[in-house]
Design a protein around this motif. Sequence first.
Motif, PDB file in Angstrom:
ATOM      1  N   ILE A   1       0.831  -1.208   0.000  1.00 18.42           N
ATOM      2  CA  ILE A   1       0.000   0.000   0.000  1.00 18.42           C
ATOM      3  C   ILE A   1       0.864   1.257   0.000  1.00 18.42           C
ATOM      4  CG2 ILE A   1      -1.679   1.338   1.327  1.00 18.42           C
ATOM      5  CD1 ILE A   1      -2.833  -1.325   2.333  1.00 18.42           C
ATOM      6  N   SER A   2       1.906   1.253   0.819  1.00 14.60           N
ATOM      7  CA  SER A   2       2.796   2.414   0.906  1.00 14.60           C
ATOM      8  C   SER A   2       3.514   2.664  -0.417  1.00 14.60           C
ATOM      9  CB  SER A   2       3.826   2.201   2.020  1.00 14.60           C
ATOM     10  OG  SER A   2       3.197   2.010   3.268  1.00 14.60           O
ATOM     11  N   PHE A   3       3.971   1.585  -1.052  1.00 14.04           N
ATOM     12  CA  PHE A   3       4.710   1.706  -2.306  1.00 14.04           C
ATOM     13  C   PHE A   3       3.821   2.276  -3.404  1.00 14.04           C
ATOM     14  CE2 PHE A   3       7.028   0.226  -6.071  1.00 14.04           C
ATOM     15  CZ  PHE A   3       8.330   0.524  -5.710  1.00 14.04           C
ATOM     16  N   VAL A   4       2.581   1.788  -3.481  1.00 17.34           N
ATOM     17  CA  VAL A   4       1.643   2.280  -4.489  1.00 17.34           C
ATOM     18  C   VAL A   4       1.276   3.733  -4.201  1.00 17.34           C
ATOM     19  CG1 VAL A   4      -0.688   2.043  -5.423  1.00 17.34           C
ATOM     20  CG2 VAL A   4       0.705   0.007  -5.040  1.00 17.34           C
ATOM     21  N   ALA A   5       1.052   4.044  -2.920  1.00 20.06           N
ATOM     22  CA  ALA A   5       0.678   5.412  -2.541  1.00 20.06           C
ATOM     23  C   ALA A   5       1.791   6.400  -2.894  1.00 20.06           C
ATOM     24  CB  ALA A   5       0.369   5.466  -1.049  1.00 20.06           C
ATOM     25  N   ILE A   6       3.032   6.026  -2.581  1.00 22.46           N
ATOM     26  CA  ILE A   6       4.164   6.901  -2.910  1.00 22.46           C
ATOM     27  C   ILE A   6       4.293   7.068  -4.419  1.00 22.46           C
ATOM     28  CG2 ILE A   6       6.684   7.090  -2.847  1.00 22.46           C
ATOM     29  CD1 ILE A   6       6.584   5.691  -0.116  1.00 22.46           C
TER      30      ILE A   6
ATOM     31  N   CYS B   1       1.307  12.234  -9.412  1.00 19.50           N
ATOM     32  CA  CYS B   1       0.552  13.484  -9.242  1.00 19.50           C
ATOM     33  C   CYS B   1       1.493  14.683  -9.254  1.00 19.50           C
ATOM     34  CB  CYS B   1      -0.235  13.438  -7.930  1.00 19.50           C
ATOM     35  SG  CYS B   1      -1.634  12.290  -7.944  1.00 19.50           S
ATOM     36  N   GLY B   2       2.648  14.531  -8.610  1.00 21.31           N
ATOM     37  CA  GLY B   2       3.638  15.604  -8.623  1.00 21.31           C
ATOM     38  C   GLY B   2       4.131  15.885 -10.034  1.00 21.31           C
TER      39      GLY B   2
ATOM     40  N   LEU C   1      -0.989  13.383 -21.104  1.00 23.04           N
ATOM     41  CA  LEU C   1      -1.788  12.177 -21.297  1.00 23.04           C
ATOM     42  C   LEU C   1      -1.061  10.947 -20.739  1.00 23.04           C
ATOM     43  CD1 LEU C   1      -4.333  10.872 -22.419  1.00 23.04           C
ATOM     44  CD2 LEU C   1      -3.171  10.638 -24.628  1.00 23.04           C
ATOM     45  N   LEU C   2       0.242  10.856 -21.004  1.00 27.39           N
ATOM     46  CA  LEU C   2       1.034   9.752 -20.485  1.00 27.39           C
ATOM     47  C   LEU C   2       1.047   9.757 -18.960  1.00 27.39           C
ATOM     48  CD1 LEU C   2       3.050   7.418 -20.735  1.00 27.39           C
ATOM     49  CD2 LEU C   2       4.870   9.116 -21.001  1.00 27.39           C
ATOM     50  N   ALA C   3       1.210  10.943 -18.368  1.00 27.02           N
ATOM     51  CA  ALA C   3       1.241  11.054 -16.908  1.00 27.02           C
ATOM     52  C   ALA C   3      -0.099  10.650 -16.293  1.00 27.02           C
ATOM     53  CB  ALA C   3       1.603  12.485 -16.503  1.00 27.02           C
ATOM     54  N   PHE C   4      -1.201  11.117 -16.883  1.00 28.86           N
ATOM     55  CA  PHE C   4      -2.521  10.731 -16.374  1.00 28.86           C
ATOM     56  C   PHE C   4      -2.750   9.224 -16.532  1.00 28.86           C
ATOM     57  CE2 PHE C   4      -3.790  15.283 -16.709  1.00 28.86           C
ATOM     58  CZ  PHE C   4      -4.361  15.409 -15.455  1.00 28.86           C
ATOM     59  N   GLY C   5      -2.284   8.674 -17.645  1.00 23.82           N
ATOM     60  CA  GLY C   5      -2.422   7.236 -17.855  1.00 23.82           C
ATOM     61  C   GLY C   5      -1.645   6.436 -16.821  1.00 23.82           C
ATOM     62  N   THR C   6      -0.514   6.981 -16.386  1.00 27.64           N
ATOM     63  CA  THR C   6       0.320   6.282 -15.410  1.00 27.64           C
ATOM     64  C   THR C   6      -0.387   6.149 -14.067  1.00 27.64           C
ATOM     65  OG1 THR C   6       2.286   7.154 -16.523  1.00 27.64           O
ATOM     66  CG2 THR C   6       2.614   6.222 -14.338  1.00 27.64           C
ATOM     67  N   LEU C   7      -1.300   7.068 -13.770  1.00 26.43           N
ATOM     68  CA  LEU C   7      -2.096   6.945 -12.545  1.00 26.43           C
ATOM     69  C   LEU C   7      -2.827   5.612 -12.519  1.00 26.43           C
ATOM     70  CD1 LEU C   7      -3.675  10.517 -12.221  1.00 26.43           C
ATOM     71  CD2 LEU C   7      -2.031   9.478 -10.653  1.00 26.43           C
ATOM     72  N   LEU C   8      -3.300   5.171 -13.685  1.00 24.57           N
ATOM     73  CA  LEU C   8      -3.981   3.881 -13.790  1.00 24.57           C
ATOM     74  C   LEU C   8      -2.986   2.735 -13.922  1.00 24.57           C
ATOM     75  CD1 LEU C   8      -6.543   2.171 -14.134  1.00 24.57           C
ATOM     76  CD2 LEU C   8      -6.477   2.698 -16.587  1.00 24.57           C
ATOM     77  N   PHE C   9      -1.920   2.963 -14.683  1.00 29.01           N
ATOM     78  CA  PHE C   9      -0.934   1.896 -14.903  1.00 29.01           C
ATOM     79  C   PHE C   9      -0.352   1.379 -13.583  1.00 29.01           C
ATOM     80  CE2 PHE C   9       0.154   4.143 -19.160  1.00 29.01           C
ATOM     81  CZ  PHE C   9      -1.025   3.665 -19.700  1.00 29.01           C
ATOM     82  N   VAL C  10      -0.138   2.292 -12.638  1.00 25.52           N
ATOM     83  CA  VAL C  10       0.446   1.911 -11.348  1.00 25.52           C
ATOM     84  C   VAL C  10      -0.454   0.917 -10.605  1.00 25.52           C
ATOM     85  CG1 VAL C  10       0.987   2.818  -9.044  1.00 25.52           C
ATOM     86  CG2 VAL C  10       1.847   3.981 -11.075  1.00 25.52           C
TER      87      VAL C  10
END
Length: 239
Positions: A10-15, A21-22, A37-46
Amino acid sequence: MKKSEKILRISFVAISELLVCGTILSLLYSGDTERLLLAFGTLLFVLIPEILERLLRCRINLVVYLLGVLYAMGSMMGHCWKFYYTIPCWDKLLHLCGGVMFVILGIYLFERLSCGKANHVLAVIFALCFSLAISVLWEFIEYGADIFLGMDMQDDTVVSHITSYILGTEKGVTGSIKDIQSVVINGAALPVNGYIDIGLHDTMLDMLLESGGALVTCILLFIDKGKHPLIQTRSKQRE
């Protein structure tokens, strides 16, 4: 799952999500909308490792889970954090990692679809083919992005030697140009000491690395013979 392992996940995903987001805020502040677009997509990829665990009702090995999260962030770190340009081997490490990750996923999917009665040799062969198919598909995506979107996902390579049938003195005979020091196009000299290859070397090296990583992983999994599965169904874990 141990409580300490759950907290680490949980901590690893949250970080990781905070870092993404940063990155998004930084891109918005600098006005760099091309990579948003790539950065927003990475929110889901993680979240993909967690999503896979829930959809397939499985438990991914901790090391593989954490590596999967990092792999999901790899492209964003490469483009948005400039890792592709500051870390020479970053792109190659991602392709190597991809070959390994998709073999692990492939062997689990084969065994899952076989209801636990899969022949181990066939499972390993399927996993290898699965990983190679994904790597080929990704190279198609890179090629399409370069051709239709004007991107440069297939990195160029400076070469000093060209061999081609086009340069031959007659049909069926190859000609060559050696020791290329400079190239002039439309009256302007290229700012490199040689000719620019438009992605062929990069694509082939990427596929070789992905294939190599996949093959080595398959060999190790074959030797292990399923004694230490990296992805397990939750029902088996409870047993």
